[in-house]
Design a protein around this motif. Structure first.
Motif, PDB file in Angstrom:
ATOM      1  N   MET A 200      37.004 -52.284  60.840  1.00 58.31           N
ATOM      2  CA  MET A 200      38.436 -52.494  60.578  1.00 58.31           C
ATOM      3  C   MET A 200      39.071 -53.220  61.774  1.00 58.31           C
ATOM      4  SD  MET A 200      39.588 -50.920  57.718  1.00 58.31           S
ATOM      5  CE  MET A 200      38.347 -50.722  56.479  1.00 58.31           C
ATOM      6  N   ALA A 201      38.766 -52.715  62.983  1.00 53.49           N
ATOM      7  CA  ALA A 201      39.390 -53.288  64.190  1.00 53.49           C
ATOM      8  C   ALA A 201      38.994 -54.746  64.396  1.00 53.49           C
ATOM      9  CB  ALA A 201      39.004 -52.456  65.409  1.00 53.49           C
ATOM     10  N   SER A 202      37.783 -55.093  63.953  1.00 54.06           N
ATOM     11  CA  SER A 202      37.330 -56.476  64.152  1.00 54.06           C
ATOM     12  C   SER A 202      38.058 -57.442  63.237  1.00 54.06           C
ATOM     13  CB  SER A 202      35.820 -56.573  63.908  1.00 54.06           C
ATOM     14  OG  SER A 202      35.541 -56.469  62.522  1.00 54.06           O
ATOM     15  N   LEU A 203      38.701 -56.909  62.191  1.00 49.41           N
ATOM     16  CA  LEU A 203      39.298 -57.784  61.171  1.00 49.41           C
ATOM     17  C   LEU A 203      40.820 -57.795  61.181  1.00 49.41           C
ATOM     18  CD1 LEU A 203      36.856 -56.719  58.325  1.00 49.41           C
ATOM     19  CD2 LEU A 203      36.969 -58.979  59.358  1.00 49.41           C
ATOM     20  N   THR A 204      41.408 -57.009  62.101  1.00 56.50           N
ATOM     21  CA  THR A 204      42.866 -56.961  62.145  1.00 56.50           C
ATOM     22  C   THR A 204      43.303 -56.710  63.579  1.00 56.50           C
ATOM     23  OG1 THR A 204      44.845 -55.847  61.307  1.00 56.50           O
ATOM     24  CG2 THR A 204      42.894 -54.475  61.562  1.00 56.50           C
ATOM     25  N   THR A 205      44.529 -57.104  63.888  1.00 59.86           N
ATOM     26  CA  THR A 205      45.024 -56.823  65.242  1.00 59.86           C
ATOM     27  C   THR A 205      45.929 -55.602  65.263  1.00 59.86           C
ATOM     28  OG1 THR A 205      46.776 -58.406  64.839  1.00 59.86           O
ATOM     29  CG2 THR A 205      44.876 -59.192  66.101  1.00 59.86           C
ATOM     30  N   ILE A 206      46.163 -54.959  64.115  1.00 63.78           N
ATOM     31  CA  ILE A 206      46.970 -53.729  64.146  1.00 63.78           C
ATOM     32  C   ILE A 206      46.119 -52.600  64.733  1.00 63.78           C
ATOM     33  CG2 ILE A 206      48.464 -54.443  62.241  1.00 63.78           C
ATOM     34  CD1 ILE A 206      47.022 -52.689  60.378  1.00 63.78           C
ATOM     35  N   PRO A 207      46.750 -51.606  65.379  1.00 60.90           N
ATOM     36  CA  PRO A 207      45.956 -50.564  66.037  1.00 60.90           C
ATOM     37  C   PRO A 207      45.079 -49.789  65.055  1.00 60.90           C
ATOM     38  CG  PRO A 207      48.294 -50.368  66.607  1.00 60.90           C
ATOM     39  CD  PRO A 207      48.199 -51.399  65.532  1.00 60.90           C
ATOM     40  N   VAL A 208      43.848 -49.523  65.485  1.00 59.01           N
ATOM     41  CA  VAL A 208      42.916 -48.737  64.668  1.00 59.01           C
ATOM     42  C   VAL A 208      42.524 -47.487  65.465  1.00 59.01           C
ATOM     43  CG1 VAL A 208      40.654 -48.684  63.544  1.00 59.01           C
ATOM     44  CG2 VAL A 208      42.023 -50.781  63.473  1.00 59.01           C
ATOM     45  N   LEU A 209      42.693 -46.344  64.830  1.00 59.67           N
ATOM     46  CA  LEU A 209      42.284 -45.082  65.450  1.00 59.67           C
ATOM     47  C   LEU A 209      41.058 -44.577  64.705  1.00 59.67           C
ATOM     48  CD1 LEU A 209      45.828 -43.404  65.723  1.00 59.67           C
ATOM     49  CD2 LEU A 209      44.664 -44.867  67.385  1.00 59.67           C
ATOM     50  N   GLY A 210      40.008 -44.244  65.440  1.00 58.36           N
ATOM     51  CA  GLY A 210      38.767 -43.800  64.802  1.00 58.36           C
ATOM     52  C   GLY A 210      38.585 -42.302  64.949  1.00 58.36           C
ATOM     53  N   VAL A 211      38.188 -41.661  63.857  1.00 60.12           N
ATOM     54  CA  VAL A 211      37.922 -40.222  63.895  1.00 60.12           C
ATOM     55  C   VAL A 211      36.437 -39.987  63.585  1.00 60.12           C
ATOM     56  CG1 VAL A 211      38.633 -37.960  63.042  1.00 60.12           C
ATOM     57  CG2 VAL A 211      40.252 -39.876  62.947  1.00 60.12           C
ATOM     58  N   PRO A 212      35.682 -39.531  64.582  1.00 57.45           N
ATOM     59  CA  PRO A 212      34.252 -39.281  64.324  1.00 57.45           C
ATOM     60  C   PRO A 212      34.071 -37.982  63.529  1.00 57.45           C
ATOM     61  CG  PRO A 212      34.769 -39.427  66.701  1.00 57.45           C
ATOM     62  CD  PRO A 212      36.059 -39.279  65.976  1.00 57.45           C
ATOM     63  N   MET A 213      33.275 -38.052  62.482  1.00 53.33           N
ATOM     64  CA  MET A 213      33.039 -36.863  61.652  1.00 53.33           C
ATOM     65  C   MET A 213      31.858 -36.059  62.202  1.00 53.33           C
ATOM     66  SD  MET A 213      35.173 -36.785  59.075  1.00 53.33           S
ATOM     67  CE  MET A 213      36.333 -37.113  60.378  1.00 53.33           C
ATOM     68  N   GLN A 214      31.970 -34.746  62.041  1.00 55.62           N
ATOM     69  CA  GLN A 214      30.853 -33.866  62.407  1.00 55.62           C
ATOM     70  C   GLN A 214      29.676 -34.170  61.467  1.00 55.62           C
ATOM     71  OE1 GLN A 214      32.485 -30.165  63.165  1.00 55.62           O
ATOM     72  NE2 GLN A 214      30.896 -29.815  64.686  1.00 55.62           N
ATOM     73  N   THR A 215      28.463 -34.112  61.972  1.00 54.94           N
ATOM     74  CA  THR A 215      27.311 -34.370  61.090  1.00 54.94           C
ATOM     75  C   THR A 215      26.293 -33.249  61.216  1.00 54.94           C
ATOM     76  OG1 THR A 215      26.170 -35.614  62.820  1.00 54.94           O
ATOM     77  CG2 THR A 215      27.534 -36.884  61.311  1.00 54.94           C
ATOM     78  N   SER A 216      25.438 -33.134  60.185  1.00 54.17           N
ATOM     79  CA  SER A 216      24.461 -32.042  60.179  1.00 54.17           C
ATOM     80  C   SER A 216      23.311 -32.324  61.143  1.00 54.17           C
ATOM     81  CB  SER A 216      23.941 -31.840  58.760  1.00 54.17           C
ATOM     82  OG  SER A 216      23.584 -33.082  58.216  1.00 54.17           O
ATOM     83  N   ASP A 217      22.989 -33.603  61.360  1.00 48.03           N
ATOM     84  CA  ASP A 217      21.819 -33.910  62.191  1.00 48.03           C
ATOM     85  C   ASP A 217      22.104 -33.807  63.687  1.00 48.03           C
ATOM     86  OD1 ASP A 217      20.509 -34.708  59.789  1.00 48.03           O
ATOM     87  OD2 ASP A 217      21.717 -36.533  59.876  1.00 48.03           O
ATOM     88  N   LEU A 218      23.168 -34.465  64.126  1.00 43.63           N
ATOM     89  CA  LEU A 218      23.422 -34.549  65.576  1.00 43.63           C
ATOM     90  C   LEU A 218      24.789 -33.973  65.951  1.00 43.63           C
ATOM     91  CD1 LEU A 218      21.978 -38.143  66.105  1.00 43.63           C
ATOM     92  CD2 LEU A 218      20.913 -36.007  66.789  1.00 43.63           C
ATOM     93  N   GLY A 219      25.363 -33.231  65.037  1.00 46.56           N
ATOM     94  CA  GLY A 219      26.612 -32.518  65.325  1.00 46.56           C
ATOM     95  C   GLY A 219      27.837 -33.404  65.483  1.00 46.56           C
ATOM     96  N   GLY A 220      27.673 -34.689  65.276  1.00 47.55           N
ATOM     97  CA  GLY A 220      28.837 -35.579  65.376  1.00 47.55           C
ATOM     98  C   GLY A 220      28.773 -36.458  66.620  1.00 47.55           C
ATOM     99  N   LEU A 221      27.799 -36.180  67.488  1.00 47.44           N
ATOM    100  CA  LEU A 221      27.650 -37.022  68.675  1.00 47.44           C
ATOM    101  C   LEU A 221      27.298 -38.452  68.254  1.00 47.44           C
ATOM    102  CD1 LEU A 221      27.689 -36.999  71.762  1.00 47.44           C
ATOM    103  CD2 LEU A 221      25.237 -36.510  71.717  1.00 47.44           C
ATOM    104  N   ASP A 222      26.487 -38.534  67.181  1.00 46.07           N
ATOM    105  CA  ASP A 222      26.142 -39.846  66.615  1.00 46.07           C
ATOM    106  C   ASP A 222      27.413 -40.600  66.208  1.00 46.07           C
ATOM    107  OD1 ASP A 222      26.473 -37.773  64.786  1.00 46.07           O
ATOM    108  OD2 ASP A 222      24.883 -38.423  63.427  1.00 46.07           O
ATOM    109  N   SER A 223      28.297 -39.892  65.482  1.00 46.50           N
ATOM    110  CA  SER A 223      29.546 -40.526  65.010  1.00 46.50           C
ATOM    111  C   SER A 223      30.429 -40.903  66.202  1.00 46.50           C
ATOM    112  CB  SER A 223      30.347 -39.569  64.121  1.00 46.50           C
ATOM    113  OG  SER A 223      29.516 -38.816  63.295  1.00 46.50           O
ATOM    114  N   LEU A 224      30.547 -39.950  67.138  1.00 42.71           N
ATOM    115  CA  LEU A 224      31.419 -40.181  68.296  1.00 42.71           C
ATOM    116  C   LEU A 224      31.013 -41.455  69.043  1.00 42.71           C
ATOM    117  CD1 LEU A 224      33.597 -39.267  70.353  1.00 42.71           C
ATOM    118  CD2 LEU A 224      31.802 -38.020  71.523  1.00 42.71           C
ATOM    119  N   LEU A 225      29.722 -41.561  69.330  1.00 42.71           N
ATOM    120  CA  LEU A 225      29.270 -42.730  70.097  1.00 42.71           C
ATOM    121  C   LEU A 225      29.450 -44.023  69.300  1.00 42.71           C
ATOM    122  CD1 LEU A 225      26.111 -41.236  71.850  1.00 42.71           C
ATOM    123  CD2 LEU A 225      28.410 -41.544  72.776  1.00 42.71           C
ATOM    124  N   SER A 226      29.215 -43.934  67.983  1.00 41.87           N
ATOM    125  CA  SER A 226      29.389 -45.144  67.153  1.00 41.87           C
ATOM    126  C   SER A 226      30.840 -45.606  67.151  1.00 41.87           C
ATOM    127  CB  SER A 226      28.978 -44.870  65.700  1.00 41.87           C
ATOM    128  OG  SER A 226      27.705 -44.332  65.640  1.00 41.87           O
TER     129      SER A 226
END
Ligand code: RP5
Length: 349
Positions: A257-283
């Motif tokens: 989303m952020a790559s395609l627009t200049t309006i502010p983008v806030l990302g929320v990493p979701m918790q996951t069953s495999d890596l507890g959400g660390l995967d999402s957070l880093l992504s």
């Protein structure tokens, strides 16, 4: 009977359809299309196999007031990228209008193909012919056989410039405050899957608490990449001020989303069953320099904070919202003080 969904219009979120316009059936409308008041675009007649052929309006087309676009059963209509169909014109399928064409006021084009860059001026009738590219059809012409079409002169530079100007002016309307409804959403909450909804309710409830207008969508950077693209590129022109994007695992949604627009983008990493959400957070958080994503905490806290962060950005230019935010903090403060007082009454401090 085929898939019923093909009979529903598919309209890019970057396009604007005036509330009085009518779009029915198997109509596909690309990005940055403007459809003016009272235009009618219908693809509703079924062929012998009960299928409805499409009307395809490509990107950057403008369809002005009172235009009618319709097709006979089993036939298609295509309006090529960057074309304009002016006030009260009729384009009736089978028909193909090329790219960057202009169809003038009240002209009728039926059972015909019009080559790229051709300009059909006003009140012309074009029926049952193939007009080559870059031709000029003068106002009031009757072009009803290929001999008529062969006689058409080349489009002049002036006409091409005129068609370009009409196109540009109409596309500007997409960003015009005149067409921004005051009740349109200010914040878009986008999530990669329905499975994110339970957590993202924290965000939605918080936006509701502050009475901030928002829309909620499920769009995946991986599974619906084209929709992600048209949503992000069209968000600004629809008046969206902030995008909140939630995703899990290899969570590219906010970054895309952020790559395609200049309006502010806030990302929320979701918790996951495999890596507890660390995967999402880093992504989400590890964006290379140049394309920022404001990243909140993993899961529910992050979902709630994304809404509060979005509210605080809007509050910079909204006094009422700013006061609500101050009161929200005060209420939190009182709650913690109350907890402390209760504890002190049980265990004297
Ligand atoms: C991401 O993959 C979604 O945002 C979600 O957090 C995760 C799992 O999605 P589902 O398999 O539950 O649809 O794209």
């Amino acid at each position: 009977m085929g898939d019923k969904n093909i009979y529903k219009p598919l309209i890019s979120s970057s396009s604007y359809i005036h509330p009085s316009a009518v779009v029915i059936g198997n109509v596909k409308i690309g990005a940055n299309v403007f459809v003016g008041p009272n235009a009618v675009i219908r693809s509703d007649e079924t062929d012998e196999d009960n299928l409805v052929s499409p009307v395809v309006i490509e990107d950057d087309v403008n369809i002005q007031d009172n235009v009618v676009i319709h097709a006979l059963a089993g036939s298609t209509v295509k309006i090529g990228k960057g074309s304009s169909v002016s006030h009260s014109a009729i384009v009736h399928g089978p028909c193909e209008i090329g790219r960057e064409c202009f169809i003038g006021f009240g002209s009728v084009v039926f059972k015909s193909s019009v080559g790229d860059g051709t300009v059909v001026m006003h009140k012309a009738l074009v029926e049952n012919v193939m007009i080559p590219e870059k031709r000029s059809v003068p106002s009031g012409s009757l072009i009803k056989c290929d001999e008529d079409a062969v006689m058409l002169g080349p489009v002049t530079e002036d006409l091409t410039a005129f068609a370009r100007k009409v196109r540009q002016n109409n596309l500007k309307l997409l960003n015009s405050p005149i067409y921004h409804r005051s009740d349109s959403p200010e914040i878009a909450v986008v999530m990669g899957s329905k499975s994110d909804m339970d957590v993202m309710k924290e965000c939605i409830n918080t936006l509701n608490h502050f009475d901030v207008r928002h829309e909620v969508r499920i769009i995946s950077a991986h599974r619906t990449p084209e929709r992600a693209h048209s949503f992000a590129t069209g968000a600004n022109s629809r008046g969206i001020k902030i995008i909140i994007a939630a995703a899990g695992k290899s969570a590219h949604l906010a970054g895309v989303m952020a790559s395609l627009t200049t309006i502010p983008v806030l990302g929320v990493p979701m918790q996951t069953s495999d890596l507890g959400g660390l995967d999402s957070l880093l992504s989400v958080v590890q964006m290379p320099g140049g394309i920022p994503v404001g990243t909140t905490a993993i899961g529910r806290a992050g979902a709630k904070n994304s809404a509060l962060l979005a509210v605080s950005i809007l509050a910079l230019a909204d006094k009422t919202l700013s006061e609500r935010l101050v009161n929200y903090r005060k209420a939190m403060q009182h709650e913690v003080e109350k907890m402390d007082d209760e504890l002190c009454s049980l265990i004297p401090c």
